[in-house]
Design an enzyme around this catalytic site. Structure first.
Site, PDB file in Angstrom:
ATOM      1  N   ASN A   1      30.477-102.932  65.054  1.00 29.12           N
ATOM      2  CA  ASN A   1      30.210-101.486  65.080  1.00 29.12           C
ATOM      3  C   ASN A   1      31.104-100.762  66.078  1.00 29.12           C
ATOM      4  O   ASN A   1      31.320 -99.560  65.997  1.00 29.12           O
ATOM      5  CB  ASN A   1      28.767-101.188  65.535  1.00 29.12           C
ATOM      6  CG  ASN A   1      27.702-101.800  64.645  1.00 29.12           C
ATOM      7  OD1 ASN A   1      26.631-102.114  65.108  1.00 29.12           O
ATOM      8  ND2 ASN A   1      28.014-101.974  63.374  1.00 29.12           N
TER       9      ASN A   1
ATOM     10  N   ARG B   1      18.326 -93.606  51.142  1.00 25.33           N
ATOM     11  CA  ARG B   1      18.739 -92.248  50.765  1.00 25.33           C
ATOM     12  C   ARG B   1      17.751 -91.644  49.770  1.00 25.33           C
ATOM     13  O   ARG B   1      17.373 -90.491  49.872  1.00 25.33           O
ATOM     14  CB  ARG B   1      20.128 -92.274  50.116  1.00 25.33           C
ATOM     15  CG  ARG B   1      21.271 -92.423  51.093  1.00 25.33           C
ATOM     16  CD  ARG B   1      22.596 -92.199  50.355  1.00 25.33           C
ATOM     17  NE  ARG B   1      23.701 -92.131  51.275  1.00 25.33           N
ATOM     18  CZ  ARG B   1      24.517 -93.149  51.544  1.00 25.33           C
ATOM     19  NH1 ARG B   1      24.328 -94.303  50.957  1.00 25.33           N
ATOM     20  NH2 ARG B   1      25.501 -92.999  52.393  1.00 25.33           N
TER      21      ARG B   1
ATOM     22  N   CYS C   1      27.343-116.727  32.775  1.00 24.18           N
ATOM     23  CA  CYS C   1      28.280-117.770  32.344  1.00 24.18           C
ATOM     24  C   CYS C   1      29.664-117.593  32.968  1.00 24.18           C
ATOM     25  O   CYS C   1      30.393-118.549  33.159  1.00 24.18           O
ATOM     26  CB  CYS C   1      28.360-117.840  30.828  1.00 24.18           C
ATOM     27  SG  CYS C   1      28.938-116.328  30.081  1.00 24.18           S
TER      28      CYS C   1
END
Lengths: 341, 601
Positions: free
Chosen positions: B51, B117, B168
């Site tokens: 950060n 949000r 797959c």
């Protein structure tokens, strides 16, 4: 490239941004030396951005002491008189910036920038000047251009809701990605003096080439860019004529500023209505920076400097104007003919 | 815009910030500098090393502490006299209910996920509080404004769903490196170290082969007396050799594809009787399980180097061994975490070995970590710019008026709010396109009488009812002022504190500004009078009324002409200036009433 590798510490700290601009750009940043003159809110934002980005060194020049105005948009100055008393703006900001990223060397240089010789500037790769007069801007730009090495030169100013950046990268070579390929590009810039000497009335014609496809919006954009550029020009010239310190204008100066505007418009054969008196008045009465605009202009300037250093991506050429009252940011290329794009 | 009266107006506002991360740090700083005095901030996260390159309020010494609390302390250093209330908590928690949201004038989002949000959007709708939403990825960023009944809400536009891949493709026919990563992370890693009871498709293709499913289960279990090196080689041969061989037996699959190559341990370490294993002792310096590293024990350092197949195989075996030797207790409970060095090493190596089989280009650990961890690119500059735009939008959000719409009359709004609080002398009031009230010398008497009659009606009983959620637009032509008022219905008022039965909040009661030599200021942000969300209308500037349809303001060197058509209801700032180094995805393709985007390099 031995010894050039990023350290483990750098890789960990800069992880998220290396993912944006790549490890080679990060290496170049860590070797770049930046000089900043005149610390206001916008420059504080800029300094924060490039210190976080991890440049090699940042040198600050500003011998002024803390005033109420200096505190208003600058988050680098602790709001404690016991801390800031007796220290210059540069010293105070230096202390805060060092803290942001221990890997960047931040230092202070004392003195008046216009008295520094050409040799002094050779130590740097990027020079950013703020809150100084038109004459000083020209002078420093000239000194930077005299050096054999290519130095990136920027001026930045914010007043009220408006902000402006000027860029001179001289001859800039860079690479950019076009679709999947990387292409090499080259751009030639005008000096500050050349750029501001371009006659005002020629601007719309030049600009209209850029905005060829957008006739409706076009007229508006041009008008607005010019307004900001011209406002700044008028104010700069007023300060120069009156021998004022940059930004040292107030409401009492309004008649004088308006008179000068009239003269300039006549000399440039430009209709006076191009520069609304109301906007001039706004900038004269409220020369203070508006913090959100500082963040935006300081962010864009930071990104431009990172681009110039890394040689990656199209750099801004050569003016950028922003006005928060309508949320518009505009890039305008105003170059003299011999260096035209 | 930054005028004195504006500053004092901002002071009265109470704002809620959700998120104290990349955008949050910049936002909190800019809000504080802009003069906001009452800021509440919610963030459940703690600070991490990655950060620090952009969240400039945090230092190395803060790693592990609450983001909201550290951010508050850092901002108080340069703005000691403002009030910042931190909450180290999840915004989805029960404390942050509709009533909590109702106390704010505006909510500002600086979030990193869709889920939160959407939650905040819904609470803002319920509480009728304007929301300024934002997001950044690399050089891209955007700001959108969501006001109930006036603009689109955050969920009105579909959001891109997270990328998924057919099973797959992952289990049998990978064609991109990301397929190998998904296989290594979600199948192999989960199978070996995760919950054994979880369903796992790792061996789906071998089910129809000769080996029985009982056998399959056995393969991944380490036998009681099995040597760890031997176990590692067995897993290696099974997943990179045997399983590929099984898949190859299905000829149909490979008709139009390149056939993969099975890789066995003996192919890689041909002449080495026992594998040159790493020096586990190099890891003994610490006993901290999170610092165990296979790269360290085999003597590799640079995460930017692409390893050879042999190096990848060595890391794979070493990482597997280290999990069993150093972190045995966690086995059975592990899930992939991008901050778990050993897990990232294991997944990188496994993905690369699989990529080798399928002829896919190998990647270094740094890149593999980004893909496996869905790491969002982030730089400080974009966050700073976006935070600036959020504050500009926040300042423009409308006034809100709490009133009992079942009792109060239109006249109350005209007299107590518009005339006295907003200082308008000749106001007109609009509800959408309907005129509720207007004044002027040239109005005929019938009209005036009808307005007088309307003024005495109860708000909710008007032909065009004014109820909770209604947005009124108030105009004063003489003052060239205009503002929006968001109505909130409230049943009870405190007779002592709120004798008028109204509570107006937002940027109200700014002291009147300097009278500038009689010339009318063209500043459209309130320097002409009290109350500062108001925006003067001028002939030479685009009118921007929060929440109303806006004209396009999109500018750049390469203005995109196609956007000129879709200008209505959208404000877009696009500084488009360069190459797209990265495949950048817009976090949100917001399309709301007030919408700003920055695309910048």
């Amino acid at each position: 490239m031995d010894g050039d590798e990023l350290t483990e510490q750098e890789t960990a700290l800069y992880d998220r941004q290396i993912r944006v601009w790549g490890a080679d750009a990060q290496r170049r940043l860590s070797k770049a030396h930046i000089l900043v003159y005149g610390i206001k809110g916008t420059v504080a934002e800029f300094c924060k951005n490039i210190v976080l980005a991890g440049v090699g060194s940042l040198t600050l020049v500003d011998d002024r002491e803390v005033t109420e105005e200096a505190l208003s948009a600058n988050f680098l100055i602790p709001s404690d008189e016991n801390v800031y008393a007796g220290k210059t703006l540069a010293e105070l900001c230096c202390d805060s910036l060092k803290d942001f990223n221990p890997m960047v060397r931040v230092s202070v240089e004392k003195g008046d920038l216009s008295s520094f010789d050409v040799e002094f500037f050779s130590k740097f790769d990027v020079v950013v000047v703020c809150c100084c007069s038109l004459t000083t801007k020209k002078l420093i730009n000239e000194k930077c251009r005299k050096l054999p090495k290519r130095l990136a030169f920027y001026t930045v100013d914010c007043k009220d809701s408006c902000g402006e950046i000027f860029v001179d990268l001289q001859l800039h070579r860079y690479s950019k990605k076009k679709l999947e390929e990387t292409v090499e590009c080259e751009l030639k810039y005008s000096s500050f003096e050349e750029a501001i000497s371009v006659p005002w009335r020629t601007l719309p014609r030049k600009a209209s080439k850029v905005y060829f496809a957008m006739r409706d919006l076009l007229a508006f954009h041009e008008e607005l860019t010019e307004i900001i550029l011209m406002l700044v020009s008028v104010l700069e010239r007023f300060e120069e004529v009156e021998g004022r310190r940059p930004g040292e204008v107030s409401i009492e100066d309004l008649p004088g500023v308006l008179k000068l505007k009239k003269e300039l418009c006549e000399a440039q054969s430009l209709n006076e209505s191009h520069i609304p008196n109301g906007l001039l008045e706004r900038l004269v009465t409220n020369a203070r920076e508006f913090p959100p605009v500082c963040a935006i202009i300081g962010g864009i300037l930071g990104q431009e400097v990172i681009k110039a250093i890394s040689g990656k991506g199209d750099p801004l050429k050569n003016f950028f104007c922003f006005d928060a009252t309508d949320g518009k940011g505009i890039i305008e290329d105003i170059s003299s003919c011999n260096t035209g794009s | 815009m930054a005028s004195e009266n504006h500053f004092s107006a901002i002071k009265g506002a109470k704002v809620l910030m959700v998120g104290a991360g990349g955008i949050g740090c910049e936002l909190l700083k800019t809000l504080a500098l802009s003069g906001f005095q009452d800021i509440h901030i919610i963030d459940m996260d703690t600070i991490e090393v990655s950060n620090l390159n952009r969240q400039f309020l945090f230092r190395q010494s803060h790693v592990g502490q609450s983001k909201a609390k550290v951010a508050r302390d850092a901002v108080l250093k340069f703005r000691p006299h403002i009030s910042i209330t931190p909450y180290h908590a999840n915004v989805k928690g029960p404390d942050f209910d509709v009533d909590f949201f109702k106390q704010f004038n505006v909510v500002l989002n600086g979030l990193d996920n869709l889920d939160a949000r959407r939650h905040v959007n819904r609470l803002c709708l319920a509480a009728e509080v304007p929301l300024v939403e934002s997001g950044t990825t690399g050089f891209l960023g955007q700001v959108t404004v969501h006001i109930k009944g006036k603009t689109e809400c955050y969920e009105c536009q579909p959001k891109p769903a997270p990328k998924t891949y057919p099973v797959c493709t992952i289990t049998s026919t990978p064609s991109k490196f990301v397929h190998c990563i998904v296989w290594a992370k979600d199948l192999l890693f989960a199978k070996l170290f995760g919950d054994k009871n979880q369903e796992n498709d790792l061996n789906v293709r071998s089910g129809d082969a000769a080996s029985s499913s009982d056998h399959v289960e056995d393969v991944f279990e380490r036998k009681n007396d099995e040597d760890i090196e031997q176990y590692g080689r067995r897993i290696y041969d099974h997943v990179f050799g045997y399983n590929i061989g099984i898949a190859l037996s299905n000829e149909e699959t490979w008709k139009n594809r390149n056939r993969p190559k099975p890789i066995y341990y003996r192919d890689i370490f041909d002449n080495e009787p026992t594998q040159q294993n790493g020096n586990v002792d190099r890891n003994c310096a610490t006993n901290d399980p999170s610092s165990v590293s296979a790269m360290a024990s085999v003597g590799m350092k640079n995460p930017q180097d692409v390893w050879s197949l042999k190096e990848n195989s060595r890391i794979f075996l070493e990482a597997l061994k280290l999990f069993f030797m150093k972190r045995e207790k966690e086995i059975g409970n592990l899930t992939f975490d991008k901050d778990d060095q050993l897990a990232v090493e294991f997944v990188t190596a496994a993905a690369n070995i699989r990529a080798s089989s399928f002829g896919i280009a190998l990647h270094n650990l740094f890149e593999a970590k980004g893909i496996a961890g869905n790491i969002v690119h982030a730089v400080a500059t974009t966050n700073a710019i976006i935070a600036g735009l959020i504050v500009i939008e926040a300042i423009k959000t409308p006034l809100s008026l709490e009133i009992n719409t079942n009792r109060a009359k239109l006249r109350d709004i005209i007299e107590k709010v518009v005339k006295s609080k907003l200082g308008m002398s000749s106001p007109s009031i609009m509800h959408g396109t309907e005129i509720l009230y207007e004044t002027g010398d040239d109005l005929d008497e019938d009209l005036l009488a009808s307005y007088a009659a309307k003024a005495d009606k109860v708000l909710s009983e008007l032909n065009c009812p004014v109820v909770g959620g209604t947005m009124l637009t108030v105009n004063d032509l003489y003052q060239e002022l205009r503002c929006n008022i968001n109505i909130k219905h409230r049943e009870e008022f405190d007779e002592e504190k709120e004798p008028d039965g109204i509570v107006l909040s937002g940027w109200t009661q700014a002291p009147s500004s300097v009278e500038n030599n009689g010339t009318k200021s063209v500043d459209n942000a309130g320097s002409t009078s009290e109350g500062s969300t108001m925006e003067a209308e001028k002939n030479d500037e685009i009118e921007i009324v929060p929440g109303k349809k806006r004209k396009l303001s999109e500018v750049s060197e390469d203005v995109i002409p196609s956007n000129a058509e879709e200008t209505k209801g959208k404000e877009k700032l696009e500084v488009l200036n360069g190459d797209d180094d990265d495949d950048l995805v817009m976090l949100d393709d917001g399309d709301s009433g007030a919408d700003k985007k920055i695309r910048y390099q």
